[in-house]
Enzyme design. Structure first.
Site, PDB file in Angstrom:
ATOM      1  N   GLY A   1      38.859  11.972  43.308  1.00 59.70           N
ATOM      2  CA  GLY A   1      37.883  11.568  44.305  1.00 59.70           C
ATOM      3  C   GLY A   1      38.522  10.695  45.372  1.00 59.70           C
ATOM      4  CB  CYS A   2      37.409   9.860  48.789  1.00 56.94           C
ATOM      5  SG  CYS A   2      35.671   9.538  48.476  1.00 56.94           S
ATOM      6  CE1 TYR A   3      34.637   4.168  48.811  1.00 52.01           C
ATOM      7  CE2 TYR A   3      33.101   5.538  47.604  1.00 52.01           C
ATOM      8  CZ  TYR A   3      33.368   4.717  48.666  1.00 52.01           C
ATOM      9  OH  TYR A   3      32.391   4.416  49.573  1.00 52.01           O
TER      10      TYR A   3
END
Lengths: 344, 344, 344, 344
Positions: free
Chosen positions: D149-151
């Site tokens: 995921g991005c985070y």
């Protein structure tokens, strides 16, 4: 490899040249000048370039070094190319000027709008106006190219088909243009602060703007005689993009406006005539060397409305400059300019 | 205290009514309706109102409760006021409609643009178009007021002096308008997402927009006969604000455009004619019930350019609605509307 | 009427004082100074004020004129109030300083962070730190008030209940703060341009920022001894607003964090403890003198997270300054500060 | 050419795959699916792609057609890859899943956070977590890759060197993260409207967010045992970008944090450790597959602050997915990912 130099590399058109040239297969950037930042690595000023141009540092302008290049881009305020272009041309270096220095053919008109005398009137005769869509062949052979301004690019491309075909009243053209804030450059001005320019819209230069004579000259060339134009630019709260909304009164028999535009630009790699009913968004060309155009004829009206969008830093400046370079040096015309726009 | 109700309070014009009325000395909000949010406290939907309207909750529309108010604002999509206004008027409640339901005098024209038949044609005869700058006295006595649209307000105020004085060619008016995104309402549409609408500019409805007949009607009233108008709205990446850039060809003797505008609006509390050479910014009216106007006559041109800015949610909707209320109920005309704009 | 003067009126806190004071029932602005803009009407610099303060012009600082005021606000860079406050106090004029000049009690610490010696150390003894939520009674009697900084206001209000009750480990506090760009002032800096600061997020001063000692002093007062704090500010692409996200490790018995906060601020007109589970948005306080706070205790964790939002120009500067004035001059505490935030 | 398909191509990660793959020398996009837009040309939905992918239209998912591809990207909401991946793997097609379906090794934990049972638990054993900086060799041989995921990407890259070297207290990590709005996807939600999300900052999920277990799993792998983490995401008014600000308490002997980071990522093409004292801006990676990191040790503190920025759609999604493809198919690791970020 084509060796190029960039004069005045700290501004937005300078860094945009570097961003685009990083992917150009045939070009090597040999020098980039800046008096204020001499000695600094380009990636220190523009961290997006970290990992590219590892050894490239800003330097003071050096005629020898620039003259060793095949071509030099000027990404400078007006007046600088006047002073340096002649010497470079004598050294055999071709000049691609992104500033306004060689855009107007008439030195007196230039002086009147820029408030100083023209610094290189003798070069005007050979300067070629670098709008490939009207001047492709002359550009191929040029030594000195004046890259069109951002507003003039969007406006001319939108009106060319109508003027060349004499489909509109050329005496009463209106160009209502909206530009992102990079059009004002990287100078530290209060009016360009995020706190001042965002969440707001305003016009400027409504009584007369320096791009007016350039647009009028280009449109006059297309039409065959002088045109009448009202041009009002607006500052829009976005980084990049120009949206030109163009109005003209139709005259004579205009069979099919859509076909007129599609035919005019059928072979142009950087002009996209959108389907009927379209409303092009500036973001659809963000970062790309592209002008997207749509034509509308409002209900109950003899007025044609043309919508023309570009990225002011690409098709309106650095991308178009590279397009000119590609033509001048016989590269593939789209070299370095083939990436899609970034959306969202 | 004047007891008021609000029908359709969850949208942007609804919350803006609440924001402004919180400071109105003579008004008490007795009811606010929303079918989707019935039961919710207004401050749960709009936390800026926490600490205000402590006991106010959205409720389902209740004719009894609304009919007990002195006035009811409609902040609804078109069609709703058609259905409810007649009953309220019969109960003796005055109606201030922010929607388009009663703006056009011609029910057939309304039906053509809105794609459904007009729901209350019998009320059209008494509906008053609530632009105080042209209709102040009729508004004072009105039972049913149609608050002008946002674009129509900005365009009409900018062109009135020129049309009333027959200073321009009324057959070829151009209104190039730029609006912030709240003009599109609070509906969840992909095109209104920050990721889609920011960092971009686009037009919409270039071939015909619902505000066109309203503007044409108002301008025709001012001129005395039908006018020709090209109107192109644009979506601008900001929350609030409309910038109308208006173009007309001058005719006859126009001695002093600046004086013409200053005199026309000398007694208007909510129209500000700026000094010659000004370029009004939309942020100069952010949150305020004000229209700022500047007039330009570009060099070498017979075209006049008028710049007219408003906050679409205030002078273009809720503020103007309260202005109408103040006139209808004999309040101080600026009551609740005297705060300066927020800048920056 | 309370006669007030403003020193340094061209910046954002200056114009915000004017915007808010335009609606203050008990205050009259008698003078506003600016060396650079002397002679200019305030509405020429800030067109949102057209129609307000009709006769108010910027003037050079004049001790006589300022000394004739009951109170003078300093909306200046640091150092200016050092130079002028003493003279005003001798003339019987009270001083409300929005700059950092009198916030730190320790002149040496001030000198260390501001890189110059303190210009008025003798006044420090009587300077009152103008955070009404901790110092209300002292402010009432003060002659010289140091209005807290924007970050310090948001951080202190968010941590006070926890420190006063010794509910968290005071040695390892973390304040991750995000500010709109007006926090950087109205100076023309490249980094604050819309083209540079929008569409981006960055921190600054991560190794040490001038607001750190002020926050540490205030938190230390609340806790009773020195605290340990890591403070990282971030520049956020918006005009106004501060979002402080505060982290501390819980210790001891903490029965009910929500109740702790609600009780602490039950009587505070400008602190709003939101319901459990809330995530306050900075826009919910845009233009308003309000701090909204929410408390979270993440799953599986002994860490408390406090969310605290203010408008940096209002509760973080000019609004809080007026709150102090209201206390000092025995006005209604909310006078001039009762308008809801503007949303959207 | 590597033949690839994209499932769920209408969202932001889908169009970003197309934007990046347009320049990938070794990849041909054979199919792109969307139930809602089946039949539409990709350039009709995304006009930035006009002139690219001329014949590519959205189609309904067709196992035959997808199974004829060498690899299929899933750019879908969670649950979709669960349903389709197994069949594709059986057909010999490799799967690169940008959704959360295969990121957590524990099917029960997945079920707890996503509120539904895991749809393909048998595939978990062979799913490889696609963070090249920790898993490069396993990725090369993988048939099924779960793109982080991005985070989680921004947080893990920022903390890896500290955890692998046991330089910080792993029980009390704090990740304060700020994301642009594309992180919320292209769904039409009121909270994501420009009118709601711009000019504001807010946190969300402060009590617990779905990315927490993924981050904790990755950090635990690096540290060797379970870590304690407080993770608070914030919505930032910009289109793209994540800024992770990471806090940890130093322990043991930490000679040189800067060297620790530089050495850890010395051979990584997509991690850039910036010089000491840097504050990376998200715009420096806009559009680029790059993570820029800076390390700070604030004055008077035992806390380390790591600043880590990525473009959530590139290094946080589609770019990293292509990086995985390059590893899986033995392409040049930077193929299609070598363009500089766009700045400004």
């Amino acid at each position: 490899m084509i060796k190029v130099g960039i004069v005045g590399g700290t501004g937005y058109t300078g860094v945009e040249l570097l961003r685009l040239l990083a992917r150009h297969p045939d070009v090597s950037v040999e020098a980039i000048t800046s008096r204020s930042e001499a000695g600094l690595a380009v990636s220190e000023l523009y961290p997006n370039l970290r990992g590219h141009y590892a050894d490239l540092r800003f330097s003071n302008p050096d005629p020898e070094r620039l003259g060793a290049c095949d071509a030099v881009f000027f990404a400078t305020p007006h007046g600088v190319a006047h002073a340096l272009a002649g010497d470079l041309l004598e050294r055999g270096t071709r000049v691609i000027d992104l500033s306004a220095d060689f855009r107007l053919r008439d030195a007196d008109e230039w002086a009147a709008w820029y408030g100083q005398s023209h610094g290189a009137p003798k070069l005007l005769a050979e300067a070629v106006y670098g709008l490939p869509e009207t001047n492709r062949e002359r550009i191929r052979g040029a030594r000195l190219v004046a890259v069109p301004g951002c507003y003039p690019t969007a406006v001319q491309l939108g009106l060319l088909p109508l003027l060349e075909s004499a489909s509109i009243d050329a005496n009463h053209l209106i160009a209502d243009c909206k530009s992102g804030v990079t059009g004002a450059g990287r100078g530290a001005k209060v009016g360009s602060l995020l706190a001042e320019a965002s969440e707001s819209m305003k016009s400027y230069g409504a009584s007369g703007h320096r791009h007016l004579p350039e647009i009028r000259q280009g449109l006059g060339d297309a039409f065959g005689e002088r045109v009448g134009l009202t041009f009002v630019p607006h500052l829009t709260p976005m980084i990049r993009g120009i949206h030109a909304t163009l109005y003209g009164r139709l005259q004579g028999d205009v069979a099919d406006l859509q076909a007129l535009f599609e035919q005019r630009f059928a072979d142009e790699p950087f002009v996209d005539v959108m389907p009927p009913g379209s409303h092009p968004e500036t973001r659809s060309v963000k970062g790309a060397n592209m002008c997207r155009i749509a034509v509308h004829r409002p209900v109950d009206s003899d007025t044609v409305v043309v919508l023309s969008v570009i990225d002011n830093l690409v098709k309106g400046a650095s991308g178009q400059a590279i397009h000119n370079l590609n033509l001048m040096f016989d590269c593939v015309e789209t070299a370095g300019l083939d990436a899609p726009a970034m959306m969202p």
